[in-house]
Write a protein that holds these residues in place. Structure first.
Motif, PDB file in Angstrom:
ATOM      1  N   ILE A 281     -21.820 -13.676   4.760  1.00 30.66           N
ATOM      2  CA  ILE A 281     -21.078 -12.527   4.099  1.00 30.66           C
ATOM      3  C   ILE A 281     -20.174 -12.006   5.122  1.00 30.66           C
ATOM      4  O   ILE A 281     -20.743 -11.650   6.249  1.00 30.66           O
ATOM      5  N   LYS A 282     -18.768 -11.418   4.705  1.00 28.62           N
ATOM      6  CA  LYS A 282     -18.121 -10.996   5.795  1.00 28.62           C
ATOM      7  C   LYS A 282     -17.920  -9.702   5.280  1.00 28.62           C
ATOM      8  O   LYS A 282     -17.370  -9.008   4.602  1.00 28.62           O
ATOM      9  N   ASN A 283     -18.411  -8.817   6.586  1.00 29.06           N
ATOM     10  CA  ASN A 283     -18.205  -7.081   6.099  1.00 29.06           C
ATOM     11  C   ASN A 283     -16.898  -6.873   6.798  1.00 29.06           C
ATOM     12  O   ASN A 283     -16.597  -6.700   8.104  1.00 29.06           O
ATOM     13  N   ILE A 284     -16.044  -6.400   5.951  1.00 32.34           N
ATOM     14  CA  ILE A 284     -14.766  -5.969   6.439  1.00 32.34           C
ATOM     15  C   ILE A 284     -14.262  -4.690   6.563  1.00 32.34           C
ATOM     16  O   ILE A 284     -13.277  -4.057   6.747  1.00 32.34           O
ATOM     17  N   SER A 285     -15.302  -3.911   6.400  1.00 38.94           N
ATOM     18  CA  SER A 285     -15.605  -2.262   6.325  1.00 38.94           C
ATOM     19  C   SER A 285     -14.748  -1.759   7.630  1.00 38.94           C
ATOM     20  O   SER A 285     -14.143  -0.821   7.438  1.00 38.94           O
ATOM     21  N   MET A 286     -14.898  -2.417   8.852  1.00 38.59           N
ATOM     22  CA  MET A 286     -14.389  -1.711   9.854  1.00 38.59           C
ATOM     23  C   MET A 286     -13.465  -2.605  10.621  1.00 38.59           C
ATOM     24  O   MET A 286     -12.793  -2.543  11.926  1.00 38.59           O
ATOM     25  N   LEU A 287     -12.536  -3.588   9.935  1.00 40.90           N
ATOM     26  CA  LEU A 287     -11.851  -4.494  10.572  1.00 40.90           C
ATOM     27  C   LEU A 287     -10.592  -3.948  10.377  1.00 40.90           C
ATOM     28  O   LEU A 287     -10.078  -3.313   9.361  1.00 40.90           O
ATOM     29  N   PRO A 288      -9.674  -3.761  11.546  1.00 44.53           N
ATOM     30  CA  PRO A 288      -8.300  -3.325  11.406  1.00 44.53           C
ATOM     31  C   PRO A 288      -7.446  -3.629  10.565  1.00 44.53           C
ATOM     32  O   PRO A 288      -6.663  -2.912  10.138  1.00 44.53           O
ATOM     33  N   ASP A 289      -7.413  -5.171  10.027  1.00 45.44           N
ATOM     34  CA  ASP A 289      -6.714  -5.579   8.795  1.00 45.44           C
ATOM     35  C   ASP A 289      -6.820  -4.851   7.607  1.00 45.44           C
ATOM     36  O   ASP A 289      -6.014  -4.843   6.740  1.00 45.44           O
ATOM     37  N   TYR A 290      -7.852  -4.248   7.385  1.00 42.36           N
ATOM     38  CA  TYR A 290      -8.412  -3.727   6.206  1.00 42.36           C
ATOM     39  C   TYR A 290      -8.550  -2.113   6.329  1.00 42.36           C
ATOM     40  O   TYR A 290      -9.156  -1.453   5.302  1.00 42.36           O
ATOM     41  N   GLU A 291      -8.129  -1.450   7.099  1.00 41.22           N
ATOM     42  CA  GLU A 291      -8.411  -0.033   7.392  1.00 41.22           C
ATOM     43  C   GLU A 291      -7.886   0.872   6.169  1.00 41.22           C
ATOM     44  O   GLU A 291      -8.273   1.772   5.732  1.00 41.22           O
ATOM     45  N   GLY A 292      -6.827   0.398   5.564  1.00 42.46           N
ATOM     46  CA  GLY A 292      -6.256   1.135   4.536  1.00 42.46           C
ATOM     47  C   GLY A 292      -6.330   0.392   2.953  1.00 42.46           C
ATOM     48  O   GLY A 292      -5.506   0.920   2.277  1.00 42.46           O
ATOM     49  N   ILE A 293      -7.212  -0.454   2.885  1.00 35.63           N
ATOM     50  CA  ILE A 293      -7.509  -1.135   1.647  1.00 35.63           C
ATOM     51  C   ILE A 293      -7.908  -0.012   0.597  1.00 35.63           C
ATOM     52  O   ILE A 293      -7.655  -0.078  -0.627  1.00 35.63           O
ATOM     53  N   CYS A 294      -8.799   1.127   0.953  1.00 40.72           N
ATOM     54  CA  CYS A 294      -8.944   2.113   0.102  1.00 40.72           C
ATOM     55  C   CYS A 294      -8.378   3.383   0.566  1.00 40.72           C
ATOM     56  O   CYS A 294      -8.298   3.492   1.761  1.00 40.72           O
ATOM     57  N   GLY A 295      -8.155   4.344  -0.267  1.00 43.27           N
ATOM     58  CA  GLY A 295      -7.654   5.657   0.320  1.00 43.27           C
ATOM     59  C   GLY A 295      -6.236   5.523   0.397  1.00 43.27           C
ATOM     60  O   GLY A 295      -5.519   4.462  -0.165  1.00 43.27           O
ATOM     61  N   ILE A 296      -5.317   6.456   0.721  1.00 39.23           N
ATOM     62  CA  ILE A 296      -4.094   6.680   0.741  1.00 39.23           C
ATOM     63  C   ILE A 296      -3.608   6.940   2.464  1.00 39.23           C
ATOM     64  O   ILE A 296      -4.109   7.848   2.849  1.00 39.23           O
ATOM     65  N   THR A 297      -2.877   5.903   3.076  1.00 42.05           N
ATOM     66  CA  THR A 297      -2.557   6.251   4.195  1.00 42.05           C
ATOM     67  C   THR A 297      -1.383   7.082   4.302  1.00 42.05           C
ATOM     68  O   THR A 297      -0.628   7.465   3.563  1.00 42.05           O
ATOM     69  N   ASN A 298      -1.321   7.601   5.829  1.00 40.68           N
ATOM     70  CA  ASN A 298      -0.187   8.657   5.941  1.00 40.68           C
ATOM     71  C   ASN A 298       1.145   7.887   5.660  1.00 40.68           C
ATOM     72  O   ASN A 298       1.966   8.761   5.095  1.00 40.68           O
ATOM     73  N   GLU A 299       1.468   6.702   5.829  1.00 35.90           N
ATOM     74  CA  GLU A 299       2.594   6.122   5.540  1.00 35.90           C
ATOM     75  C   GLU A 299       2.927   5.727   4.164  1.00 35.90           C
ATOM     76  O   GLU A 299       3.900   6.095   3.373  1.00 35.90           O
ATOM     77  N   GLU A 300       1.844   5.676   3.430  1.00 37.36           N
ATOM     78  CA  GLU A 300       1.925   5.473   1.908  1.00 37.36           C
ATOM     79  C   GLU A 300       2.052   6.895   1.218  1.00 37.36           C
ATOM     80  O   GLU A 300       2.994   7.022   0.310  1.00 37.36           O
ATOM     81  N   LEU A 301       1.688   7.966   1.978  1.00 43.57           N
ATOM     82  CA  LEU A 301       1.925   9.403   1.556  1.00 43.57           C
ATOM     83  C   LEU A 301       3.463   9.786   1.551  1.00 43.57           C
ATOM     84  O   LEU A 301       3.989  10.182   0.696  1.00 43.57           O
ATOM     85  N   LEU A 302       3.932   9.387   2.581  1.00 44.77           N
ATOM     86  CA  LEU A 302       5.270   9.711   3.156  1.00 44.77           C
ATOM     87  C   LEU A 302       6.278   8.832   2.499  1.00 44.77           C
ATOM     88  O   LEU A 302       7.480   9.198   2.255  1.00 44.77           O
ATOM     89  N   THR A 303       5.942   7.827   2.010  1.00 43.92           N
ATOM     90  CA  THR A 303       6.918   6.874   1.414  1.00 43.92           C
ATOM     91  C   THR A 303       6.863   6.618  -0.207  1.00 43.92           C
ATOM     92  O   THR A 303       7.689   7.087  -0.839  1.00 43.92           O
ATOM     93  N   GLN A 304       5.674   6.427  -0.704  1.00 42.26           N
ATOM     94  CA  GLN A 304       5.355   6.333  -1.932  1.00 42.26           C
ATOM     95  C   GLN A 304       5.243   7.508  -2.898  1.00 42.26           C
ATOM     96  O   GLN A 304       5.237   7.531  -4.114  1.00 42.26           O
ATOM     97  N   LEU A 305       4.742   8.535  -1.993  1.00 38.95           N
ATOM     98  CA  LEU A 305       4.545  10.007  -2.864  1.00 38.95           C
ATOM     99  C   LEU A 305       5.532  11.030  -2.216  1.00 38.95           C
ATOM    100  O   LEU A 305       4.995  12.037  -2.412  1.00 38.95           O
ATOM    101  N   TYR A 306       6.620  10.808  -1.894  1.00 44.31           N
ATOM    102  CA  TYR A 306       7.279  11.701  -1.081  1.00 44.31           C
ATOM    103  C   TYR A 306       7.864  12.730  -2.379  1.00 44.31           C
ATOM    104  O   TYR A 306       7.978  13.833  -1.938  1.00 44.31           O
ATOM    105  N   GLU A 307       8.258  12.311  -3.515  1.00 46.49           N
ATOM    106  CA  GLU A 307       8.519  13.125  -4.727  1.00 46.49           C
ATOM    107  C   GLU A 307       7.579  14.010  -4.905  1.00 46.49           C
ATOM    108  O   GLU A 307       7.703  15.353  -5.259  1.00 46.49           O
ATOM    109  N   ASP A 308       6.128  13.766  -4.854  1.00 45.14           N
ATOM    110  CA  ASP A 308       4.984  14.364  -5.242  1.00 45.14           C
ATOM    111  C   ASP A 308       4.796  15.567  -4.056  1.00 45.14           C
ATOM    112  O   ASP A 308       4.627  16.587  -4.397  1.00 45.14           O
ATOM    113  N   ILE A 309       5.112  15.185  -2.788  1.00 48.26           N
ATOM    114  CA  ILE A 309       5.103  16.279  -1.648  1.00 48.26           C
ATOM    115  C   ILE A 309       6.156  17.193  -2.279  1.00 48.26           C
ATOM    116  O   ILE A 309       5.774  18.287  -2.064  1.00 48.26           O
ATOM    117  N   ASP A 310       7.317  16.883  -2.600  1.00 49.45           N
ATOM    118  CA  ASP A 310       8.299  17.997  -2.775  1.00 49.45           C
ATOM    119  C   ASP A 310       8.042  18.840  -4.040  1.00 49.45           C
ATOM    120  O   ASP A 310       8.329  20.073  -3.945  1.00 49.45           O
TER     121      ASP A 310
END
Length: 520
Positions: free
Chosen positions: A210-239
């Motif tokens: 079994i492959k534990n992907i929890s700490m792999l860099p390729d999957y760092e943002g698989i859950c949660g919202i990254t800063n980039e996603e906040l500033l691009t996909q949710l920019y209207e929400d911020i305003d």
């Protein structure tokens, strides 16, 4: 502007897309994971961090529901859209159960999946039912089976600290998961989510590939919202949030960052926001402790007691080596792995030379929520009112009135009954640490080392340093003299702020707590 709808409490991908709820696109991760080497994968993330929605997204993808993925990243990556039979098991409903109800819960989930594929089974053993279900689906459809197990450890977490109940329930779950290894020829993809890792479950003890992907860099943002996603996909929400708060966009981003950001699941890592808190903040147009309103896990508080972890240890941060993150829950030598996996601490830095990770509290929401939860341990039944006292103390300290703040604390403590475990200096030091840590505009440290000794408590405000020495059944004068005799203030003379020395003595008189102090 059309009213936005946020999927608060909704974890079904098909419903979110069908009802046009706000969705932060994670489908590239789904494609990447389903097209990489390996068949069995495990992901650990804190509660309410989007694991269930990720599993639901995978379910829709493997069921070939292409229409749901229009205008999402995976639409341009996937070309085949092969449909597979999918078995989806959520263990979230198996909490707070003893052996018999838990076994029945497993059988009910199996029966639901059997009806879906038109399979009749009559065994009362969950492991036999699961094995036959997988084998029969493969025989009927001619296709390998996808298995998605969400919150695999949920039935065990609440009994983590119980030496008798944990082995019983662990055996139930181990029995259920045991067929996965023998069913390997019939499986296309197996994805398992959870918070912690139990080594004595067949998932980890038998599925050694079994492959534990929890700490792999390729999957760092698989859950949660990254800063980039906040500033691009949710920019209207911020305003929109900025307008409702009557502050600037940059001020809004900074408040979002201090409240809900700060998670790192590898290093180096993008900043990850708590998705539950962030979306609730956008929906309500206000900043609040959303993650904590859903409840602090009892198991964490109990395990803190079991491992004798003091609040200051969490507040000051901890160091860990890489194997500790993957330490089996049953044999862990410290609470560090569980604090990290549960989301109360996160990776803040990495020392490459010594291969040490430094862990700390992610953000303001976690710091305030955690210490408010711990406060009753030090204040007993009056703990619920402690937050009000702390808020009033903060207002006084903001005006450089430490004397007034300590008078307020004294008045409050005199209403708090003492008990046997409060009759030592460390209890009051930790209580003081929690109360001052809740003054979130300040920086708190305990047991601060200098070349002449250790300062009990250091509080840094915007305008000054407070060096605090505590005594128990001694005297405030004695505490103040210790600060002066050891020259503790010398360590701060070049910090650009004045230093105030505070000696505090705690004692118990006539079943009431008493405090006296001297300030210089």
């Amino acid at each position: 502007m059309a009213t936005k709808h946020y999927p608060i409490g909704i974890q079904t991908f098909e419903e979110i897309i069908g009802q046009n709820y706000t969705y932060v696109d994670k489908t590239e991760y789904v494609y990447r994971l389903s097209h990489t080497n390996g068949k069995y994968f495990f992901l650990s993330r804190p509660r309410r961090f989007g694991k269930s929605l990720l599993v639901s997204t995978m379910k829709s993808y493997f069921e070939g529901k292409r229409q749901l993925f229009e205008e999402l990243a995976i639409e341009h990556l996937e070309t085949e859209w092969t449909e597979y039979p999918v078995l989806h098991f959520s263990m979230a409903g198996g909490k707070h159960m003893e052996k018999a109800p838990l076994e029945q819960y497993l059988l009910n989930m199996l029966e639901e999946n059997e009806r879906k594929f038109g399979i009749v089974a009559d065994s009362d053993a969950p492991n036999i039912r699961l094995y036959n279900l997988i084998q029969n689906i493969y025989s009927i459809t001619g296709k390998k089976v996808v298995i998605l197990i969400d919150e695999y450890d949920a039935p065990l977490l609440d009994v983590l600290h119980e030496d008798e109940q944990l082995p019983v329930l662990r055996n139930v779950m181990r029995n259920f998961y045991s067929p996965l290894k023998d069913c390997d020829p019939y499986l296309r993809f197996v994805f398992i989510t959870g918070i912690t890792k139990f080594s004595q479950l067949s998932i980890f003890s038998e599925l050694n590939n079994i492959k534990n992907i929890s700490m792999l860099p390729d999957y760092e943002g698989i859950c949660g919202i990254t800063n980039e996603e906040l500033l691009t996909q949710l920019y209207e929400d911020i305003d929109e949030l900025a307008a409702s708060q009557q502050i600037t966009r940059s001020q809004t981003i900074e408040k979002l960052r201090s409240h809900y950001d700060g998670y790192h699941f590898t290093w180096p890592s993008s900043d990850i926001y708590n998705p539950y808190s962030l979306l609730n903040c956008f929906a309500d147009k206000m900043f609040d402790m959303y993650w904590f309103t859903t409840g602090t896990p009892t198991y964490l508080i109990e395990m803190m007691r079991k491992f004798d972890v003091e609040p200051s240890e969490i507040g000051e941060g901890m160091d860990a080596i890489r194997p500790e993150f993957d330490a089996p829950t049953e044999t862990m030598a410290s609470l560090t792995p569980l604090l990290y996996q549960s989301g109360y601490m996160t990776i803040k830095n990495y020392d490459d030379t010594n291969e040490l990770y430094h862990l700390g509290i992610p953000n303001k929401e976690i710091r305030v929520g955690l210490f408010q939860t711990l406060l009753p341990k030090y204040l007993g039944r009056k703990g619920g009112r402690g937050g009000t006292a702390v808020a009033k103390m903060a207002a006084l300290i903001n005006r450089d009135d430490m004397d007034g703040a300590l008078q307020l604390m004294k008045n409050f403590l005199e209403t708090v009954p003492y008990c046997d475990n409060t009759k030592y200096e460390g209890h009051y030091q930790q209580m003081l640490y929690i109360m001052f840590s809740l003054l979130t505009n300040y920086r708190m440290q305990v047991e601060v080392r200098t070349h002449r000794g250790r300062i009990d408590v250091v509080v840094e405000t915007e305008r000054r340093f407070y060096l605090i020495e505590t005594k128990f059944d001694g005297s405030a004068s004695e505490a103040l003299k210790q600060i002066e005799a050891n020259g503790y203030a010398e360590a701060y003379k070049n910090q650009g702020k004045p230093v105030t020395m505070v000696g505090i003595n705690f004692s118990v008189k006539d079943t009431a707590n008493f405090a006296e102090w001297k300030i210089k």
